[in-house]
Design an enzyme around this catalytic site. Structure first.
Site, PDB file in Angstrom:
ATOM      1  N   SER A 131       4.154  -3.437   8.318  1.00 38.66           N
ATOM      2  CA  SER A 131       4.186  -2.019   8.676  1.00 38.66           C
ATOM      3  C   SER A 131       4.596  -1.139   7.491  1.00 38.66           C
ATOM      4  O   SER A 131       3.878  -1.039   6.508  1.00 38.66           O
ATOM      5  CB  SER A 131       5.127  -1.842   9.876  1.00 38.66           C
ATOM      6  OG  SER A 131       5.053  -0.555  10.403  1.00 38.66           O
ATOM      7  N   LYS A 168       0.091  -5.431   9.654  1.00 35.96           N
ATOM      8  CA  LYS A 168       0.230  -4.457  10.743  1.00 35.96           C
ATOM      9  C   LYS A 168      -0.127  -3.082  10.184  1.00 35.96           C
ATOM     10  O   LYS A 168       0.661  -2.475   9.467  1.00 35.96           O
ATOM     11  CB  LYS A 168       1.643  -4.447  11.309  1.00 35.96           C
ATOM     12  CG  LYS A 168       1.826  -3.425  12.436  1.00 35.96           C
ATOM     13  CD  LYS A 168       3.252  -3.404  12.931  1.00 35.96           C
ATOM     14  CE  LYS A 168       3.441  -2.323  14.003  1.00 35.96           C
ATOM     15  NZ  LYS A 168       3.268  -0.956  13.470  1.00 35.96           N
ATOM     16  N   ASP A 216      -2.470   0.310  -4.938  1.00 32.58           N
ATOM     17  CA  ASP A 216      -3.647   1.170  -5.100  1.00 32.58           C
ATOM     18  C   ASP A 216      -3.525   2.123  -6.279  1.00 32.58           C
ATOM     19  O   ASP A 216      -4.526   2.490  -6.903  1.00 32.58           O
ATOM     20  CB  ASP A 216      -3.891   1.973  -3.814  1.00 32.58           C
ATOM     21  CG  ASP A 216      -4.477   1.110  -2.699  1.00 32.58           C
ATOM     22  OD1 ASP A 216      -4.621  -0.108  -2.918  1.00 32.58           O
ATOM     23  OD2 ASP A 216      -4.778   1.651  -1.622  1.00 32.58           O
TER      24      ASP A 216
END
Length: 571
Positions: free
Chosen positions: A291, A316, A302
Site C-alpha cells: 500500500s 496492493k 519511477d
C-alpha cells in the site's frame, strides 16, 4: 407497507455503500430498491419462521459479511470498537501503559515494554507473565480482551500481578496510564559510520514529520547515502505516503494519482515542497511492503530517485475510504479507487482486486486490475518497469530463508523462553553489551533446553519424516493385501522404532549445522531483553544481507549509477 427497524438498518448500510455513485445509481433506482425489498422479505421470513431464534444483529452481520465476499479483501465493516482500534493505529496514540503482549505457554506474557512508557519505568520485563489485571484472572483472556483491559483513559490506574522467572512470589505493579505514542519511525542510526539508516514501520498520522526529524539528525553526521527501510511495512495513510515521498523528490514532482468510478476519486498528488535529502538513496522492500509503502517505493523508482532493493512487494494498489454509517461509530472501509505510480503503473495483484470482476472481461470495468498487467512503463531515465504484481526491485536480493529447524525454533519461541529463564544467570556473570559473545557452554545449555522441551521433542528431521511416509505406505499396502497381518506389522514397528532412535541423532546434527543462526538469535534476544529494542535492532542490522547489499550500492558510485542506465532491447 410498514418496514421493520432491521429493514431500515439494512438500507442504511447499503445506501451508505452505494448512494455515493450518484447518477449511475439513479438510473437503476427501480431495480436497486426492488432488490432491497427482496432482501427485506428474506430477512423477515427468517426472523418469523426459522426453526431457531436468530437475532437481527446476527442476520445483519452475516449479510454484511456476504457482501464483502463479492468485493475485494480490503473492504471491511467496523463496529465502534474496531473503528477505535483503527484510529489508534493511524493516529499513533492511545491511553495505556506501553506493553506489547502475547500468549506464551498459554499465559498472557510481556513480549516487550515500550521505551519511555510506564511499563518500562516500573521495571516490567520481557517474559513476565501477567496472571491478573486488576481483579480479573487472565487465564482465559484473549489478547484483544487483555489489550482492552490494559488500555484506558490517561491518568487512571491498573494493577498487574506478575509471575517472573526466578522469583518465588507474585509481584504486584500499580501503573498509571499515559498517552502512549506509537513510533512509526522507531529507529535511525549510522551504519559503518558512513551510511544513514532509518526504519519506517507504518504510515500513520505523523510519519512524514517524524521521518523528516530523523533524516535531519542523520544529515548532521554527513552520510554518503541513506537507507530507507520499508520492509514489513503494511502501509497506512495515503497523505503520509505523499509526505514521505516529498522528503526525497523535487517540488511539483507527481507522487501518485488515483482513479475510481467517481470523478471526485480522480486525484493527483504532487510534491509541494523542496526535498530534505538529495543524496544517494536505497529503498528496502520485501513481500510484506504494501500500500503506502509501495507508493513511496514506486515514486522513487519511477523518478529514478533511488535504488529499490530487496524482494517483490505485496501488490496492493487500491485506496480505501472510511464512510460513517450512523452516529454510533459503525463505519464502512470501502475500496473507492486504484492508485497509480508517476509512470502510470497500477501494481495491484489479482488476489487484491475486486473479486466479482475476476471472471469477467477487463472491458467491463475501466479500473479493474484483476489480471496481472505485463505492460512495460518507462521511468524518468527511460528504464522499463512493470505494472501489475507489486513493485519489482531494481536490485533483487532475497531475504535469507530459514531451515525448517530454524523455523521451528522461532515458531515455538525457544529463544525467547530460554533468555527469560536464563537472563538473571547470564547477567550475573558480567555486563551484557554489543560485544557479548554466546559461549559454547551457553550453546550447550540451550541445546539441553530445546530437547527437554515437550513442545519441541516431537521435531523430526527430513530422514525421520521419510521414515514416517514409508511406514504409512507399508501399512496401507499390508492392509490392502491382508488386514490381519498384525505380526508383520509389529515387526515393522519394532524395526522402525529402533531406526527412529538412530535417526534422532539427525536432530542433533540439525542443531549443530544451524549453530551460527542459533547464536545470532540468542544474542539478539538477550540484547533486546536487557538493553532494549534499539540494541537488538543495531545488532540485527549488522547481520542483515540486504543491508549489506544496500551499503555496497551506496559505497560504490559505479554500481549505484549503473542501476539507472537505460537498458535497450527490453520490453
Amino acid at each position: 407497507m410498514r418496514k421493520s427497524n432491521l429493514y431500515y438498518f439494512t438500507v442504511t448500510v447499503l445506501v451508505a455503500g452505494f448512494a455515493f455513485v450518484g447518477s449511475r445509481v439513479n438510473a437503476d433506482d427501480e431495480k436497486f430498491y426492488s432488490d432491497i425489498i427482496r432482501l427485506d422479505k428474506v430477512v423477515t421470513k427468517i426472523r418469523e419462521n426459522y426453526v431457531e431464534d436468530v437475532t437481527s444483529d446476527e442476520l445483519v452481520s452475516s449479510a454484511i459479511d456476504g457482501m464483502r465476499n463479492i468485493l475485494d479483501p480490503h473492504t471491511a465493516y467496523f463496529t465502534p470498537k474496531d473503528y477505535d482500534d483503527l484510529k489508534a493505529t493511524t493516529e499513533g496514540e492511545f491511553g495505556g501503559i506501553g506493553l506489547q503482549v502475547g500468549v506464551r505457554d498459554r499465559m498472557l506474557t510481556v513480549i516487550s515494554p515500550m521505551a519511555g512508557t510506564p511499563a518500562q519505568r516500573m521495571g516490567l520485563r520481557a517474559g513476565d507473565q501477567i496472571s491478573r489485571i486488576d481483579s480479573m484472572n487472565t487465564q482465559d483472556l484473549t489478547i484483544d480482551d487483555a489489550v482492552d483491559k490494559l488500555r484506558g483513559k490517561p491518568g487512571t490506574q491498573v494493577n498487574l500481578q506478575i509471575l517472573r522467572e526466578g522469583v518465588s512470589q507474585p509481584l504486584d505493579f500499580l501503573l498509571t496510564r499515559e498517552i502512549i505514542k506509537i513510533e512509526s519511525v522507531p529507529y535511525a542510526s549510522m551504519l559503518d559510520d558512513s551510511v544513514g539508516y532509518v526504519k519506517v514501520t507504518e504510515f500513520a498520522k505523523r510519519t512524514g514529520e517524524d521521518l523528516e526529524a530523523k533524516i535531519d539528525s542523520l544529515k548532521a553526521k554527513n552520510p554518503k547515502g541513506i537507507i530507507l527501510d520499508l520492509r514489513y511495512n503494511p502501509g497506512g495513510l495515503l497523505n503520509q505516503a505523499v509526505s514521505v515521498s516529498e522528503l526525497f523528490l523535487k517540488k511539483d514532482d507527481l507522487v501518485v494519482y488515483t482513479q475510481g468510478r467517481l470523478k471526485s476519486q480522480d486525484q493527483e498528488y504532487h510534491s509541494e515542497r523542496d526535498p530534505v535529502w538529495t543524496g544517494k538513496l536505497v529503498v528496502l522492500v520485501d513481500e510484506n511492503s504494501a500500500s503506502a509503502a509501495e507508493i513511496v517505493a514506486g515514486a522513487m523508482q519511477d523518478w529514478d530517485r533511488g535504488v529499490v532493493l530487496g524482494e517483490n512487494t505485496y501488490g496492493k494498489g487500491s485506496v480505501q475510504t472510511i464512510l460513517p454509517l450512523d452516529g454510533e461509530g459503525n463505519t464502512l472501509k470501502l475500496t473507492t479507487a486504484y492508485y497509480y505510480t508517476p509512470a502510470g503503473r497500477c501494481i495491484n495483484k489479482p488476489e487484491n482486486g475486486v473479486r466479482f470482476l475476476r471472471d469477467r472481461d477487463a472491458k467491463d470495468s475501466t479500473h479493474s486490475q484483476n489480471a496481472k498487467d505485463t505492460t512495460w512503463f518507462t521511468t524518468k531515465a527511460g528504464r522499463k518497469v512493470l505494472a501489475g504484481g507489486g513493485i519489482t526491485p531494481d536490485v533483487l536480493v532475497p531475504d535469507p530463508r530459514y531451515t525448517r529447524f530454524d523455523e521451528e525454533l522461532l515458531r515455538k519461541t525457544m529463544f525467547f523462553g530460554f533468555i527469560v529463564k536464563k537472563r538473571a544467570e547470564i547477567v550475573a556473570k558480567g555486563p551484557v553489551t554489543q560485544d557479548f559473545e554466546v559461549t559454547p557452554a551457553m550453546l550447550e545449555d540451550f541445546r539441553r533446553y530445546v530437547f527437554a522441551d515437550t513442545t519441541f521433542s516431537h521435531f523430526k528431521s527430513p530422514a525421520m519424516l521419510s521414515l514416517d511416509d514409508a511406514h504409512e505406505a507399508w501399512k496401507q499396502e499390508r492392509h490392502e493385501r491382508d488386514s490381519t497381518a498384525d505380526t508383520a506389522s509389529g515387526e515393522f514397528n519394532r524395526a522402525a522404532t529402533a531406526l527412529e532412535a538412530l535417526l534422532q541423532n539427525e536432530v542433533n546434527k540439525e542443531f549443530d549445522s544451524n549453530q551460527e543462526f542459533i547464536k545470532e538469535q540468542l544474542k539478539a534476544e538477550l540484547l533486546g531483553a536487557v538493553l532494549g529494542d534499539d540494541a537488538r535492532t543495531a545488532f540485527e542490522l549488522r547481520h542483515d544481507s540486504q543491508i549489506d547489499a544496500a551499503i555496497r550500492y551506496i559505497d560504490d558510485n559505479r554500481l549505484f549509477t549503473k542501476v539507472f542506465k537505460k537498458v535497450k532491447d527490453k520490453g
